[in-house]
Scaffold this motif. Structure first.
Motif, short mmCIF file in Angstrom:
data_model
loop_
_atom_site.label_atom_id
_atom_site.label_comp_id
_atom_site.label_asym_id
_atom_site.label_seq_id
_atom_site.Cartn_x
_atom_site.Cartn_y
_atom_site.Cartn_z
N GLU A 1 0.83 -1.22 0.00
CA GLU A 1 0.00 0.00 0.00
C GLU A 1 0.86 1.27 0.00
OE1 GLU A 1 -3.04 0.16 2.99
OE2 GLU A 1 -3.82 2.05 2.24
N ASN A 2 1.95 1.26 0.73
CA ASN A 2 2.85 2.43 0.80
C ASN A 2 4.33 2.08 0.76
OD1 ASN A 2 0.97 4.78 1.25
ND2 ASN A 2 0.35 3.50 2.99
N ASN B 1 2.84 7.25 -11.95
CA ASN B 1 1.54 7.26 -11.28
C ASN B 1 0.94 8.66 -11.34
OD1 ASN B 1 -0.39 5.79 -9.69
ND2 ASN B 1 0.41 6.71 -7.81
N GLU B 2 -0.30 8.74 -11.76
CA GLU B 2 -1.10 9.98 -11.63
C GLU B 2 -0.45 11.22 -12.24
OE1 GLU B 2 -2.08 10.34 -7.45
OE2 GLU B 2 -3.33 8.55 -7.49
N GLU C 1 -6.53 -0.51 -7.99
CA GLU C 1 -6.76 -0.02 -6.62
C GLU C 1 -8.25 0.02 -6.31
OE1 GLU C 1 -4.59 3.64 -5.88
OE2 GLU C 1 -2.87 2.97 -7.04
N HIS D 1 4.60 -0.77 -6.79
CA HIS D 1 3.86 0.51 -6.74
C HIS D 1 4.59 1.45 -5.80
CE1 HIS D 1 0.38 3.20 -6.65
NE2 HIS D 1 0.51 3.25 -5.35
N TRP E 1 -8.10 -2.20 -3.02
CA TRP E 1 -7.15 -1.36 -2.29
C TRP E 1 -7.29 -1.55 -0.77
CZ3 TRP E 1 -2.86 -0.18 -4.18
CH2 TRP E 1 -2.03 0.78 -3.60
N GLN F 1 4.21 11.48 -1.93
CA GLN F 1 5.02 10.56 -1.13
C GLN F 1 6.44 10.43 -1.69
OE1 GLN F 1 1.41 7.68 -0.72
NE2 GLN F 1 2.55 7.36 1.18
N LYS G 1 6.87 2.97 -2.14
CA LYS G 1 6.90 4.36 -2.62
C LYS G 1 8.24 4.99 -2.29
CE LYS G 1 1.87 4.64 -2.24
NZ LYS G 1 0.70 5.14 -1.46
C1 XIL Z 1 -2.77 5.81 -0.45
C2 XIL Z 1 -2.65 4.88 0.75
O1 XIL Z 1 -3.74 4.00 0.72
C3 XIL Z 1 -2.61 5.66 2.03
O2 XIL Z 1 -2.31 4.80 3.13
C4 XIL Z 1 -1.57 6.76 1.97
O3 XIL Z 1 -1.67 7.56 3.14
C5 XIL Z 1 -1.77 7.63 0.74
O4 XIL Z 1 -1.75 6.81 -0.41
N1 XIL Z 1 -3.59 6.46 -5.42
C6 XIL Z 1 -2.47 5.68 -5.28
C7 XIL Z 1 -2.18 5.05 -3.96
O5 XIL Z 1 -1.77 5.43 -6.25
O6 XIL Z 1 -0.80 4.92 -3.73
C8 XIL Z 1 -2.82 5.80 -2.84
O7 XIL Z 1 -2.61 5.07 -1.63
C9 XIL Z 1 -4.29 6.02 -3.12
C10 XIL Z 1 -4.50 6.83 -4.36
#
Ligand code: XIL
Length: 331
Positions: free
Chosen positions: A87-88, A170-171, A278, A124, A311, A131, A91
């Motif tokens: 999840e994190n 990403n994004e 996600e 991821h 997610w 982050q 990063k």
């Molecule tokens: C989110 C996590 O779920 C949280 O714990 C963290 O605080 C912030 O990031 N898009 C993404 C993910 O690509 O990495 C994000 O995850 C949610 C939105």
């Protein structure tokens, strides 16, 4: 519940209302996997991962290292899912908090557990505006470019040959503006819009075995301008030989758009896989269960839709827990 012939008492699914959500997803997978799902003796097909595997797909979840001491959490992960995304923990802030000092402690906790169980791992994420550590802020363009490539080499190199797919960028696209507008970030400001292509080229060199994905949210509607921008980029990359293998639809929503399957199909038609990366769906009850069913069905209906990642495992630790968006409740 007996949805699509799944016996109600296998003892392998969650109790309570969330059973409906898992059954919703299972019933969609079951349209391709009907024989096994209607045979109660094949208990393994009653899990999400086993049902997905019957058509060569995966069904995964995002996992957080901080919860690995919860035996129910780990047991649910191991039982239901055959893919994981940290999840994190993969990063930039986690893996390279200081320049050229790579740390993989918590990322490896998740990855090594997954490898030992034969699960796929999605990496991821490598290049994102969020982050990221503050040491990136004051670098020159030349230095930032070197730092980006070094990060890609360091993280992908650590897991070389073991990662199923990486979210390389990403994004990067903006929510508003003309089709193709990128979000303003240190990457666009210092490196220009070409940073995406540079990242994908570096990633291919760092681990040729990994599928390379572009991942974003709000690109679920086939006609949305943000979706059109990503579509045009993928088409351009394929035409020019820039390495890209997959598009990740994050799919954080209330409801999948009506043209969600058509959207998956239009990306697949460009010659890339689509991964639902996600997924979480706010709401509850049968509306939420039906949304899970429709997303799963859309993936099942498109051969190049490789799999689904939700997610998180339990609502209690979801990043949007107030929406109770996941397949399992707090119990
Ligand atoms: C989110 C996590 O779920 C949280 O714990 C963290 O605080 C912030 O990031 N898009 C993404 C993910 O690509 O990495 C994000 O995850 C949610 C939105």
């Amino acid at each position: 519940m007996g949805v699509n012939g799944v016996p109600p008492d296998q003892g392998r699914r969650p109790a309570g209302n969330r059973r409906m959500l898992v059954a919703g997803a299972l019933s969609a997978i079951g349209l391709l996997a009907a024989p096994a799902l209607t045979a109660p003796a094949d208990a393994a097909a009653g899990t999400l991962g086993a049902a997905a595997a019957q058509s060569g797909r995966y069904f995964g979840a995002a996992v957080a290292a901080g919860h690995l001491n919860d035996s129910t959490y780990v047991a649910t992960w191991d039982r239901e899912f055959n893919q994981v995304t940290a999840e994190n923990e993969m990063k930039w802030t986690s893996t390279e908090p200081n320049r050229n000092q790579f740390t993989f402690g918590s990322a490896d906790q998740i990855a090594n557990h997954a490898f030992s169980k034969g699960m796929k791992v999605r990496g991821h994420t490598l290049v994102w505006h969020a982050q990221i550590p503050t040491w990136l802020n004051n670098l020159s363009a030349t230095d930032l470019r070197a730092a980006m490539v070094n990060h890609i080499n360091g993280v992908m190199g650590h897991y070389k040959g073991k990662i199923y797919s990486w979210d390389v960028v990403n994004e990067a696209f903006n929510d508003g503006g003309a089709v193709g507008t990128l979000r303003s970030s240190i990457w666009t400001q210092k490196l220009g819009n070409g940073f995406i292509e540079e990242a994908f080229r570096a990633a291919r060199a760092a681990d040729p075995a990994a599928k390379l994905c572009y991942n974003d949210y709000n690109i679920d509607d086939a006609n949305a301008s943000k979706t059109r921008g990503v579509y045009n980029m993928v088409k351009d990359f394929k035409a020019r030989g820039v390495p890209i293998d997959c598009v990740g639809l994050q799919s954080h929503f209330g409801n999948p758009p009506a043209n969600y399957q058509a959207n998956i199909q239009q990306f697949a038609d460009l010659g890339v896989d689509v991964q639902i990366t996600e997924l979480d769906i706010g709401g509850g009850g049968s509306t939420q269960a039906d949304a899970y069913r429709r997303v799963t069905q859309a993936c099942v209906n498109v051969p190049r839709c490789a799999g689904i990642t939700v997610w998180g495992i339990t609502d209690k630790w979801s990043w949007r827990s107030g929406d109770t968006p996941l397949l399992f409740d707090g119990n």
